[in-house]
Motif scaffolding. Structure first.
Motif, short mmCIF file in Angstrom:
data_model
loop_
_atom_site.label_atom_id
_atom_site.label_comp_id
_atom_site.label_asym_id
_atom_site.label_seq_id
_atom_site.Cartn_x
_atom_site.Cartn_y
_atom_site.Cartn_z
N TYR A 13 49.01 19.24 4.10
CA TYR A 13 48.15 20.15 4.87
C TYR A 13 48.58 20.18 6.34
O TYR A 13 48.76 21.26 6.92
CB TYR A 13 46.67 19.73 4.75
N ALA A 17 49.61 23.90 7.58
CA ALA A 17 48.46 24.74 7.95
C ALA A 17 48.64 25.52 9.24
O ALA A 17 48.09 26.61 9.39
CB ALA A 17 47.19 23.90 8.03
N LYS A 18 49.40 24.99 10.18
CA LYS A 18 49.55 25.69 11.45
C LYS A 18 50.51 26.88 11.35
O LYS A 18 50.42 27.83 12.11
CB LYS A 18 50.04 24.70 12.52
N THR A 19 51.39 26.85 10.35
CA THR A 19 52.39 27.92 10.19
C THR A 19 51.97 28.94 9.14
O THR A 19 52.12 30.15 9.35
CB THR A 19 53.75 27.30 9.80
N ARG A 21 49.17 30.71 7.55
CA ARG A 21 47.75 30.90 7.87
C ARG A 21 47.21 32.15 7.24
O ARG A 21 47.85 33.18 7.34
CB ARG A 21 47.59 30.99 9.38
N PRO A 22 46.03 32.07 6.64
CA PRO A 22 45.36 30.82 6.27
C PRO A 22 46.08 30.17 5.10
O PRO A 22 46.60 30.87 4.23
CB PRO A 22 43.95 31.27 5.89
N LEU A 23 46.11 28.87 5.08
CA LEU A 23 46.83 28.14 4.05
C LEU A 23 46.03 28.04 2.75
O LEU A 23 46.55 28.18 1.66
CB LEU A 23 47.18 26.72 4.54
N TRP A 56 44.66 20.65 16.97
CA TRP A 56 44.38 21.98 16.44
C TRP A 56 43.48 21.97 15.19
O TRP A 56 42.87 22.98 14.88
CB TRP A 56 45.69 22.72 16.13
N GLU A 61 39.37 28.41 13.30
CA GLU A 61 40.16 29.02 12.21
C GLU A 61 40.48 28.00 11.13
O GLU A 61 40.35 28.26 9.94
CB GLU A 61 41.45 29.60 12.80
N PHE A 62 40.92 26.80 11.54
CA PHE A 62 41.33 25.78 10.58
C PHE A 62 40.11 25.10 9.94
O PHE A 62 40.09 24.85 8.73
CB PHE A 62 42.24 24.75 11.25
N ASN A 65 38.71 27.41 7.36
CA ASN A 65 39.55 27.49 6.18
C ASN A 65 39.40 26.26 5.28
O ASN A 65 39.63 26.33 4.08
CB ASN A 65 41.02 27.68 6.59
N ARG A 66 38.98 25.13 5.86
CA ARG A 66 38.83 23.90 5.07
C ARG A 66 37.44 23.74 4.47
O ARG A 66 37.08 22.66 4.02
CB ARG A 66 39.16 22.68 5.95
#
Length: 183
Positions: A13, A17-19, A21-23, A56, A61-62, A65-66
């Motif tokens: 993860y 996850a930072k690249t 998006r959304p993962l 981050w 956003e992250f 998404n989680r």
């Protein structure tokens, strides 16, 4: 068509996850692959050590998404808990190294019949001990590439990022050659 769920462990993860998006929770490909984490990952990310290294993860956003996890019923929950106890007992007696969160991932993978993406060699060894399916991060990226969910430019950018932060997945060279050698 039902989703083809894939669990993503903490290290995978944090690498992706930072690249991409959304993962999580975004079906892709004809097989409707969909990536999930476990609630235990969020508990792990709340730890100070990870927060300072990956600030981050707390961004909206992250965090948003989680919030999606695999749907499981009461019977499955009970079964997962029992499997976890068995797996965790094995860790404590025969295979020190994997964390409690790793053991939870293996228990979920076994009970749901889904693979876990991990580059953690202790966790991979634990998965093998119980015949749980695991795949390295690069294998997930190959699936994403084949489905048109990512491209080689993104994958190579990720690889450069990992190199920069000295965070290369285990078996990187062999896996990269096997999966992307002709790219």
């Amino acid at each position: 068509m039902p989703q083809s769920k894939i669990l993503v462990d903490t290290n995978a993860y944090l690498r992706l996850a930072k690249t991409i998006r959304p993962l999580l929770f975004v079906p892709f490909g004809d097989n409707e692959y969909c990536l999930y984490i476990l609630p235990e990952l969020n508990d792990e990310l709340a730890g100070r050590k990870l927060q300072s290294k990956f600030p981050w993860v707390d961004e909206e956003e992250f965090a948003e998404n989680r919030k999606h996890f695999p749907q499981i019923g009461k019977k499955q929950k009970k079964s997962i808990r029992q499997t976890f106890e068995y797996v965790w007992d094995h860790v404590q007696t025969d295979l020190p190294g994997p964390s409690r969160v790793d053991a939870w991932y293996i228990a979920y993978a076994l009970e749901l019949g889904v693979p876990v993406v991990t580059d953690d060699q202790d966790m991979t060894e634990l998965a093998k001990a119980f015949d749980a399916q695991v795949m390295p991060t690069l294998e997930l990226l190959k699936i994403m590439l084949d489905c048109g969910h990512t491209d080689m430019k993104t994958i190579n950018g990720l690889v450069e990022y990992w190199k920069y932060f000295a965070d290369m997945p285990a078996n990187f060279k062999a896996d990269y050659q096997r999966l992307f050698g002709d790219q």
